[in-house]
Design a protein around this motif. Structure first.
Motif, PDB file in Angstrom:
ATOM      1  N   GLY A   1     -27.624  15.432 -52.861  1.00  0.00           N
ATOM      2  CA  GLY A   1     -27.760  16.831 -53.232  1.00  0.00           C
ATOM      3  C   GLY A   1     -26.849  17.790 -52.494  1.00  0.00           C
ATOM      4  O   GLY A   1     -26.802  18.979 -52.829  1.00  0.00           O
ATOM      5  N   VAL A   2     -26.115  17.337 -51.499  1.00  0.00           N
ATOM      6  CA  VAL A   2     -25.263  18.244 -50.725  1.00  0.00           C
ATOM      7  C   VAL A   2     -23.921  18.441 -51.427  1.00  0.00           C
ATOM      8  O   VAL A   2     -23.257  17.477 -51.809  1.00  0.00           O
ATOM      9  CB  VAL A   2     -25.049  17.715 -49.294  1.00  0.00           C
ATOM     10  N   ASP A   3     -23.537  19.698 -51.576  1.00  0.00           N
ATOM     11  CA  ASP A   3     -22.221  20.054 -52.090  1.00  0.00           C
ATOM     12  C   ASP A   3     -21.260  20.088 -50.908  1.00  0.00           C
ATOM     13  O   ASP A   3     -21.306  21.015 -50.085  1.00  0.00           O
ATOM     14  CB  ASP A   3     -22.296  21.418 -52.784  1.00  0.00           C
ATOM     15  N   VAL A   4     -20.399  19.091 -50.820  1.00  0.00           N
ATOM     16  CA  VAL A   4     -19.492  18.958 -49.679  1.00  0.00           C
ATOM     17  C   VAL A   4     -18.600  20.183 -49.526  1.00  0.00           C
ATOM     18  O   VAL A   4     -18.187  20.533 -48.408  1.00  0.00           O
ATOM     19  CB  VAL A   4     -18.633  17.679 -49.840  1.00  0.00           C
ATOM     20  N   ALA A   5     -18.319  20.854 -50.623  1.00  0.00           N
ATOM     21  CA  ALA A   5     -17.436  22.015 -50.592  1.00  0.00           C
ATOM     22  C   ALA A   5     -18.127  23.268 -50.067  1.00  0.00           C
ATOM     23  O   ALA A   5     -17.479  24.296 -49.876  1.00  0.00           O
ATOM     24  CB  ALA A   5     -16.885  22.284 -51.988  1.00  0.00           C
ATOM     25  N   ARG A   6     -19.444  23.181 -49.833  1.00  0.00           N
ATOM     26  CA  ARG A   6     -20.198  24.354 -49.346  1.00  0.00           C
ATOM     27  C   ARG A   6     -20.969  23.983 -48.081  1.00  0.00           C
ATOM     28  O   ARG A   6     -22.193  23.902 -48.075  1.00  0.00           O
ATOM     29  CB  ARG A   6     -21.135  24.861 -50.434  1.00  0.00           C
ATOM     30  N   LEU A   7     -20.230  23.750 -47.019  1.00  0.00           N
ATOM     31  CA  LEU A   7     -20.817  23.358 -45.734  1.00  0.00           C
ATOM     32  C   LEU A   7     -20.582  24.458 -44.710  1.00  0.00           C
ATOM     33  O   LEU A   7     -19.447  24.892 -44.488  1.00  0.00           O
ATOM     34  CB  LEU A   7     -20.204  22.048 -45.237  1.00  0.00           C
ATOM     35  N   GLY A   8     -21.667  24.924 -44.085  1.00  0.00           N
ATOM     36  CA  GLY A   8     -21.588  25.950 -43.059  1.00  0.00           C
ATOM     37  C   GLY A   8     -22.044  25.429 -41.705  1.00  0.00           C
ATOM     38  O   GLY A   8     -22.596  24.328 -41.587  1.00  0.00           O
ATOM     39  N   LEU A   9     -21.842  26.237 -40.679  1.00  0.00           N
ATOM     40  CA  LEU A   9     -22.168  25.845 -39.313  1.00  0.00           C
ATOM     41  C   LEU A   9     -22.794  27.025 -38.589  1.00  0.00           C
ATOM     42  O   LEU A   9     -22.265  28.138 -38.616  1.00  0.00           O
ATOM     43  CB  LEU A   9     -20.892  25.393 -38.588  1.00  0.00           C
ATOM     44  N   LEU A  10     -23.933  26.771 -37.960  1.00  0.00           N
ATOM     45  CA  LEU A  10     -24.602  27.760 -37.112  1.00  0.00           C
ATOM     46  C   LEU A  10     -24.822  27.146 -35.746  1.00  0.00           C
ATOM     47  O   LEU A  10     -25.471  26.110 -35.619  1.00  0.00           O
ATOM     48  CB  LEU A  10     -25.946  28.176 -37.728  1.00  0.00           C
ATOM     49  N   GLY A  11     -24.315  27.792 -34.713  1.00  0.00           N
ATOM     50  CA  GLY A  11     -24.509  27.321 -33.350  1.00  0.00           C
ATOM     51  C   GLY A  11     -25.281  28.338 -32.537  1.00  0.00           C
ATOM     52  O   GLY A  11     -24.990  29.547 -32.583  1.00  0.00           O
ATOM     53  N   ILE A  12     -26.265  27.859 -31.782  1.00  0.00           N
ATOM     54  CA  ILE A  12     -27.135  28.738 -31.006  1.00  0.00           C
ATOM     55  C   ILE A  12     -26.914  28.484 -29.517  1.00  0.00           C
ATOM     56  O   ILE A  12     -26.911  27.329 -29.067  1.00  0.00           O
ATOM     57  CB  ILE A  12     -28.612  28.497 -31.373  1.00  0.00           C
ATOM     58  N   CYS A  13     -26.731  29.551 -28.747  1.00  0.00           N
ATOM     59  CA  CYS A  13     -26.522  29.465 -27.300  1.00  0.00           C
ATOM     60  C   CYS A  13     -25.350  28.531 -27.001  1.00  0.00           C
ATOM     61  O   CYS A  13     -24.260  28.722 -27.526  1.00  0.00           O
ATOM     62  CB  CYS A  13     -27.812  29.022 -26.609  1.00  0.00           C
ATOM     63  N   GLY A  14     -25.564  27.477 -26.191  1.00  0.00           N
ATOM     64  CA  GLY A  14     -24.486  26.545 -25.908  1.00  0.00           C
ATOM     65  C   GLY A  14     -23.944  25.902 -27.165  1.00  0.00           C
ATOM     66  O   GLY A  14     -22.738  25.656 -27.286  1.00  0.00           O
ATOM     67  N   GLY A  15     -24.843  25.644 -28.120  1.00  0.00           N
ATOM     68  CA  GLY A  15     -24.400  25.111 -29.402  1.00  0.00           C
ATOM     69  C   GLY A  15     -23.466  26.061 -30.125  1.00  0.00           C
ATOM     70  O   GLY A  15     -22.654  25.640 -30.957  1.00  0.00           O
ATOM     71  N   GLY A  16     -23.552  27.361 -29.817  1.00  0.00           N
ATOM     72  CA  GLY A  16     -22.640  28.344 -30.392  1.00  0.00           C
ATOM     73  C   GLY A  16     -21.227  28.170 -29.870  1.00  0.00           C
ATOM     74  O   GLY A  16     -20.259  28.206 -30.636  1.00  0.00           O
ATOM     75  N   GLY A  17     -21.106  27.984 -28.557  1.00  0.00           N
ATOM     76  CA  GLY A  17     -19.786  27.743 -27.983  1.00  0.00           C
ATOM     77  C   GLY A  17     -19.161  26.473 -28.526  1.00  0.00           C
ATOM     78  O   GLY A  17     -17.963  26.428 -28.855  1.00  0.00           O
ATOM     79  N   TYR A  18     -19.976  25.427 -28.639  1.00  0.00           N
ATOM     80  CA  TYR A  18     -19.455  24.164 -29.151  1.00  0.00           C
ATOM     81  C   TYR A  18     -19.158  24.247 -30.643  1.00  0.00           C
ATOM     82  O   TYR A  18     -18.251  23.563 -31.144  1.00  0.00           O
ATOM     83  CB  TYR A  18     -20.449  23.034 -28.852  1.00  0.00           C
ATOM     84  N   SER A  19     -19.877  25.096 -31.366  1.00  0.00           N
ATOM     85  CA  SER A  19     -19.595  25.290 -32.785  1.00  0.00           C
ATOM     86  C   SER A  19     -18.257  25.983 -32.982  1.00  0.00           C
ATOM     87  O   SER A  19     -17.502  25.656 -33.904  1.00  0.00           O
ATOM     88  CB  SER A  19     -20.717  26.089 -33.448  1.00  0.00           C
ATOM     89  N   LEU A  20     -17.946  26.949 -32.132  1.00  0.00           N
ATOM     90  CA  LEU A  20     -16.629  27.569 -32.201  1.00  0.00           C
ATOM     91  C   LEU A  20     -15.536  26.517 -32.016  1.00  0.00           C
ATOM     92  O   LEU A  20     -14.538  26.497 -32.740  1.00  0.00           O
ATOM     93  CB  LEU A  20     -16.493  28.657 -31.129  1.00  0.00           C
ATOM     94  N   ALA A  21     -15.746  25.631 -31.055  1.00  0.00           N
ATOM     95  CA  ALA A  21     -14.757  24.589 -30.789  1.00  0.00           C
ATOM     96  C   ALA A  21     -14.629  23.635 -31.966  1.00  0.00           C
ATOM     97  O   ALA A  21     -13.521  23.230 -32.354  1.00  0.00           O
ATOM     98  CB  ALA A  21     -15.129  23.832 -29.520  1.00  0.00           C
ATOM     99  N   ALA A  22     -15.753  23.247 -32.549  1.00  0.00           N
ATOM    100  CA  ALA A  22     -15.720  22.308 -33.669  1.00  0.00           C
ATOM    101  C   ALA A  22     -15.030  22.917 -34.883  1.00  0.00           C
ATOM    102  O   ALA A  22     -14.255  22.258 -35.580  1.00  0.00           O
ATOM    103  CB  ALA A  22     -17.142  21.875 -34.034  1.00  0.00           C
ATOM    104  N   ALA A  23     -15.311  24.197 -35.151  1.00  0.00           N
ATOM    105  CA  ALA A  23     -14.770  24.856 -36.343  1.00  0.00           C
ATOM    106  C   ALA A  23     -13.269  25.099 -36.248  1.00  0.00           C
ATOM    107  O   ALA A  23     -12.609  25.308 -37.270  1.00  0.00           O
ATOM    108  CB  ALA A  23     -15.499  26.168 -36.584  1.00  0.00           C
TER     109      ALA A  23
END
Length: 340
Positions: A133-155
């Motif tokens: 059911g996942v549309d690969v073309a519509r994938l988002g990312l939310l990072g919270i606290c430390g996960g936010g810093g690492y999300s910036l790096a991943a993106a």
């Protein structure tokens, strides 16, 4: 704390051990459901929860969002709350325990290296994009606290993520290197010596040394100089405690953390970017430092939740609602079919 009368959540009272207010207690047809999953990443077992929207039909296509948890946090806490709220908006959302942490595999326990946390985010994307059911073309990312810093790096490099948002972003490298609010600049070299010795001891077969141990008395907590840490102890050890959650991390992890920064090459982010933080958060300086450095995207916004501290964005209903009031339209606008 705001709403200090909040009753502590007991993980034992929830069949999925969720500790946030309004958490799912059972899967029911026609409602948001939760699905515990396990997958392999670099030889380790990773445990995660996948939230599916109401009336989920695996033959249809849904946008999906990876939610990265805070340092020391686990999927059953704030990351789960926001994943569930996003599922209520029609998204398939996944939140996983970091490798070496929570219920995921890896030895020694509580390794907290940026490269592993970033790989966790890539790995969650690997898994969820193959989910029915996942549309690969519509994938988002939310990072919270430390996960936010690492999300910036991943993106920066993972362009499967079509947009990225952070909540109460915590730049783990800067804080471990400079101290919170850059309060330990004078002791960087001294601390690097200690970290190097800890690595040497660990590699020689000696005991593993840990930093950030949270075994403090109420009196000691009250004397902590930063509100984020005082309220963090309240959240992680009282109101939203979970046995898999811990503040501690291996001292040797600091060899990697202290030379890393969430804002390095942040200009590589060309996706839409939303950064949310509390107006009264003493960690706000990290978001305000990172935001202008993200010069690679013209579609970006910094939103401050009026009156909120860092930890209060994790659970205080009015502040969670305020965050969702920005996240929902942001992802609705940026995760659309055919967007490049």
């Amino acid at each position: 704390m705001t709403n200090a009368a909040a009753v502590a959540a007991d993980f034992k009272q929830n069949p999925f051990t969720l500790v946030y207010d309004g958490a799912i207690t059972k899967n029911e047809p026609g409602k948001v459901n939760i699905h515990p999953v396990k997958y392999r990443l670099n030889g380790l077992d990773i445990v995660a929860n996948v939230y599916t929207p109401a009336n989920y039909d695996p033959s249809q296509k849904y946008p999906a969002i990876v939610v990265a948890h805070p340092n020391g946090g686990v999927k059953e806490q704030v990351a789960g709350l926001y994943a569930q709220r996003l599922a209520e908006q029609g998204y398939i959302a996944i939140t996983a325990d970091a490798a070496y942490q929570g219920g995921s595999g890896g030895q020694p326990r509580s390794v907290d290296k940026p490269q592993f946390r970033i790989e966790d985010i890539h790995g969650a994307a690997d898994f969820i994009t193959r989910h029915p059911g996942v549309d690969v073309a519509r994938l988002g990312l939310l990072g919270i606290c430390g996960g936010g810093g690492y999300s910036l790096a991943a993106a920066k490099t993972d362009k499967r993520f079509k947009s990225v948002a952070t909540l109460s972003m915590f730049n783990s490298g800067r804080v471990r290197r400079n101290g919170f609010a850059d309060s330990q600049l004078k002791t960087i070299q001294e601390r690097l010596q200690q970290v190097s010795q800890a690595r040497g001891q660990e590699m020689a077969g000696g005991g593993i040394l840990y930093a950030g141990d949270a075994n403090l008395t109420d009196e000691q907590i009250a004397k902590l100089p930063f509100e984020m840490y005082r309220q963090g102890y309240e959240y992680y050890w009282k109101t939203h405690a979970h046995p898999n959650s811990t503040f501690k991390y291996t001292m040797s992890s600091l060899l990697d953390l202290m030379r890393w920064d969430a804002t390095d090459q942040i200009e590589l982010i060309d996706q839409p970017l939303l950064m949310i933080a509390g107006s009264k958060a003493d960690s706000l300086y990290m978001t305000e430092d990172a935001f202008p450095k993200a010069t690679g995207t013209t579609d970006k916004e910094l939103f401050k939740i009026e009156g909120a501290t860092h930890i209060e964005t994790y659970w205080v209903p009015e502040y969670v609602d305020a965050a969702m009031g920005k996240l929902a339209p942001f992802f609705a606008r940026t995760l659309v079919s055919g967007r490049s």
